[in-house]
Scaffold this motif. Structure first.
Motif, PDB file in Angstrom:
ATOM      1  N   HIS A   1       0.823  -1.210   0.000  1.00 58.47           N
ATOM      2  CA  HIS A   1       0.000   0.000   0.000  1.00 58.47           C
ATOM      3  C   HIS A   1       0.852   1.253   0.000  1.00 58.47           C
ATOM      4  N   ALA A   2       1.968   1.190   0.698  1.00 62.28           N
ATOM      5  CA  ALA A   2       2.857   2.356   0.724  1.00 62.28           C
ATOM      6  C   ALA A   2       3.353   2.647  -0.695  1.00 62.28           C
ATOM      7  N   LYS A   3       3.660   1.590  -1.456  1.00 68.75           N
ATOM      8  CA  LYS A   3       4.131   1.770  -2.832  1.00 68.75           C
ATOM      9  C   LYS A   3       3.016   2.329  -3.711  1.00 68.75           C
ATOM     10  N   ILE A   4       1.810   1.790  -3.512  1.00 66.06           N
ATOM     11  CA  ILE A   4       0.673   2.252  -4.310  1.00 66.06           C
ATOM     12  C   ILE A   4       0.371   3.718  -3.985  1.00 66.06           C
ATOM     13  N   GLU A   5       0.479   4.075  -2.716  1.00 73.12           N
ATOM     14  CA  GLU A   5       0.261   5.478  -2.339  1.00 73.12           C
ATOM     15  C   GLU A   5       1.312   6.382  -2.967  1.00 73.12           C
ATOM     16  N   ALA A   6       2.569   5.914  -2.957  1.00 72.37           N
ATOM     17  CA  ALA A   6       3.646   6.716  -3.553  1.00 72.37           C
ATOM     18  C   ALA A   6       3.391   6.909  -5.051  1.00 72.37           C
ATOM     19  N   ALA A   7       2.937   5.848  -5.708  1.00 72.05           N
ATOM     20  CA  ALA A   7       2.647   5.934  -7.143  1.00 72.05           C
ATOM     21  C   ALA A   7       1.470   6.876  -7.397  1.00 72.05           C
ATOM     22  N   THR A   8       0.489   6.850  -6.492  1.00 74.32           N
ATOM     23  CA  THR A   8      -0.685   7.719  -6.651  1.00 74.32           C
ATOM     24  C   THR A   8      -0.272   9.186  -6.574  1.00 74.32           C
ATOM     25  N   LYS A   9       0.718   9.474  -5.727  1.00 74.14           N
ATOM     26  CA  LYS A   9       1.212  10.860  -5.636  1.00 74.14           C
ATOM     27  C   LYS A   9       1.865  11.297  -6.945  1.00 74.14           C
ATOM     28  N   VAL A  10       2.540  10.363  -7.617  1.00 75.68           N
ATOM     29  CA  VAL A  10       3.133  10.698  -8.920  1.00 75.68           C
ATOM     30  C   VAL A  10       2.019  10.932  -9.939  1.00 75.68           C
ATOM     31  N   LEU A  11       1.017  10.058  -9.935  1.00 76.56           N
ATOM     32  CA  LEU A  11      -0.115  10.212 -10.863  1.00 76.56           C
ATOM     33  C   LEU A  11      -0.814  11.556 -10.643  1.00 76.56           C
ATOM     34  N   ALA A  12      -0.845  12.008  -9.389  1.00 79.83           N
ATOM     35  CA  ALA A  12      -1.538  13.259  -9.067  1.00 79.83           C
ATOM     36  C   ALA A  12      -0.906  14.458  -9.764  1.00 79.83           C
TER      37      ALA A  12
ATOM     38  N   HIS B   1      -6.801  13.296 -15.123  1.00 77.21           N
ATOM     39  CA  HIS B   1      -6.699  11.956 -14.528  1.00 77.21           C
ATOM     40  C   HIS B   1      -7.867  11.070 -14.974  1.00 77.21           C
ATOM     41  N   PHE B   2      -7.581   9.793 -15.191  1.00 77.30           N
ATOM     42  CA  PHE B   2      -8.641   8.889 -15.639  1.00 77.30           C
ATOM     43  C   PHE B   2      -8.346   7.452 -15.223  1.00 77.30           C
ATOM     44  N   GLU B   3      -9.405   6.655 -15.273  1.00 76.75           N
ATOM     45  CA  GLU B   3      -9.276   5.206 -15.168  1.00 76.75           C
ATOM     46  C   GLU B   3      -9.923   4.627 -16.426  1.00 76.75           C
ATOM     47  N   PHE B   4      -9.187   3.768 -17.113  1.00 74.01           N
ATOM     48  CA  PHE B   4      -9.700   3.113 -18.310  1.00 74.01           C
ATOM     49  C   PHE B   4      -9.884   1.635 -17.988  1.00 74.01           C
TER      50      PHE B   4
ATOM     51  N   ALA C   1      -9.529  -8.305 -18.664  1.00 73.35           N
ATOM     52  CA  ALA C   1      -9.197  -7.193 -19.547  1.00 73.35           C
ATOM     53  C   ALA C   1      -8.280  -6.224 -18.836  1.00 73.35           C
ATOM     54  N   PRO C   2      -7.562  -5.440 -19.609  1.00 75.23           N
ATOM     55  CA  PRO C   2      -6.642  -4.474 -19.008  1.00 75.23           C
ATOM     56  C   PRO C   2      -7.363  -3.288 -18.385  1.00 75.23           C
ATOM     57  N   CYS C   3      -6.638  -2.635 -17.523  1.00 75.51           N
ATOM     58  CA  CYS C   3      -7.110  -1.414 -16.886  1.00 75.51           C
ATOM     59  C   CYS C   3      -5.918  -0.464 -16.894  1.00 75.51           C
ATOM     60  N   ILE C   4      -6.143   0.806 -17.174  1.00 76.60           N
ATOM     61  CA  ILE C   4      -5.050   1.791 -17.074  1.00 76.60           C
ATOM     62  C   ILE C   4      -5.504   2.907 -16.143  1.00 76.60           C
ATOM     63  N   TRP C   5      -4.666   3.201 -15.159  1.00 80.87           N
ATOM     64  CA  TRP C   5      -4.909   4.343 -14.275  1.00 80.87           C
ATOM     65  C   TRP C   5      -3.882   5.391 -14.672  1.00 80.87           C
ATOM     66  N   GLY C   6      -4.321   6.568 -15.092  1.00 77.39           N
ATOM     67  CA  GLY C   6      -3.311   7.500 -15.583  1.00 77.39           C
ATOM     68  C   GLY C   6      -3.781   8.925 -15.699  1.00 77.39           C
ATOM     69  N   GLY C   7      -3.062   9.653 -16.545  1.00 75.76           N
ATOM     70  CA  GLY C   7      -3.352  11.046 -16.796  1.00 75.76           C
ATOM     71  C   GLY C   7      -2.476  11.491 -17.953  1.00 75.76           C
ATOM     72  N   ARG C   8      -2.465  12.798 -18.192  1.00 75.51           N
ATOM     73  CA  ARG C   8      -1.721  13.308 -19.346  1.00 75.51           C
ATOM     74  C   ARG C   8      -0.603  14.233 -18.917  1.00 75.51           C
TER      75      ARG C   8
ATOM     76  N   ILE D   1      -0.015  10.224 -22.706  1.00 77.08           N
ATOM     77  CA  ILE D   1      -0.696   9.652 -21.541  1.00 77.08           C
ATOM     78  C   ILE D   1       0.357   8.856 -20.774  1.00 77.08           C
ATOM     79  N   VAL D   2       0.373   9.007 -19.463  1.00 74.82           N
ATOM     80  CA  VAL D   2       1.270   8.223 -18.618  1.00 74.82           C
ATOM     81  C   VAL D   2       0.374   7.512 -17.607  1.00 74.82           C
ATOM     82  N   GLY D   3       0.684   6.244 -17.342  1.00 78.58           N
ATOM     83  CA  GLY D   3      -0.167   5.577 -16.376  1.00 78.58           C
ATOM     84  C   GLY D   3       0.376   4.240 -15.942  1.00 78.58           C
ATOM     85  N   VAL D   4      -0.458   3.529 -15.201  1.00 75.34           N
ATOM     86  CA  VAL D   4      -0.114   2.198 -14.703  1.00 75.34           C
ATOM     87  C   VAL D   4      -1.104   1.237 -15.350  1.00 75.34           C
ATOM     88  N   LEU D   5      -0.550   0.187 -15.921  1.00 73.55           N
ATOM     89  CA  LEU D   5      -1.371  -0.833 -16.552  1.00 73.55           C
ATOM     90  C   LEU D   5      -1.536  -1.998 -15.587  1.00 73.55           C
TER      91      LEU D   5
END
Length: 184
Positions: A138-149, A154-157, A166-173, A178-182
């Motif tokens: 969770h600490a890693k996911i939180e750190a990644a969320t701060k980068v996404l911020a 911001h979007f979720e695909f 199916a794939p999911c992308i959490w990202g932004g521009r 677009i940069v994100g996490v797959l």
């Protein structure tokens, strides 16, 4: 020309089908892979420098963390989509080389993009309420969320229930990409 179509960039480039298999085999109802079979993804090194920096920060934060996915956990992969155009959904579908349909399943129609605000969330891939114990992941996911911020738009695909895995992308521009996490 084709040079302007959305392209997916990865730290470890592979084909669209290989990526799908590595991420838990995306398929619709009929065991047919969701991806076109002649697409090679690009290297993140080929993405614009400013965007590459963000992707590297994101990868460092995630640090090969397991993302809690619907059916099974999978390791999140940092992706960059170059030439995304204005349509986020179409950019994700085209960059991932998702087939428009498979059998009688309209795959593209099942794709969805939701607006998000990563600055107001601790965890991009799970609802903050669903958090159980705070752990290293969770600490890693939180750190990644701060980068996404730090991104814009911001979007979720993801896809509707019609698509089995199916794939999911959490990202932004950022920087015209677009940069994100797959994940899935």
């Amino acid at each position: 020309g084709s040079s302007a179509s959305p392209k997916l960039h990865l730290f470890e480039p592979c084909s669209a089908v290989e990526l799908s298999e590595e991420m838990g085999e995306w398929f619709a109802g009929d065991d047919e892979c969701l991806c076109e079979d002649d697409v090679e993804h690009k290297d993140i090194a080929a993405a614009p420098a400013a965007v590459r920096k963000i992707a590297e920060a994101l990868r460092e934060a995630l640090d090969d963390v397991n993302l809690p996915a619907g059916e099974s956990d999978c390791t999140g992969k940092v992706v960059v989509i170059s030439n995304p155009g204005n349509e986020t959904k179409e950019a994700c579908l085209k960059a991932l080389a998702i087939k428009e349909s498979s059998g009688d399943v309209q795959i593209w129609e099942s794709g969805r993009v939701s607006e998000m605000d990563w600055a107001n969330r601790k965890n991009f891939c799970i609802d903050d309420e669903d958090l159980e114990d705070e752990d290293e992941d969770h600490a890693k996911i939180e750190a990644a969320t701060k980068v996404l911020a730090k991104l814009q738009d911001h979007f979720e695909f993801n896809f509707s229930e019609k698509i089995v895995t199916a794939p999911c992308i959490w990202g932004g521009r950022a920087g015209g990409c677009i940069v994100g996490v797959l994940g899935m």
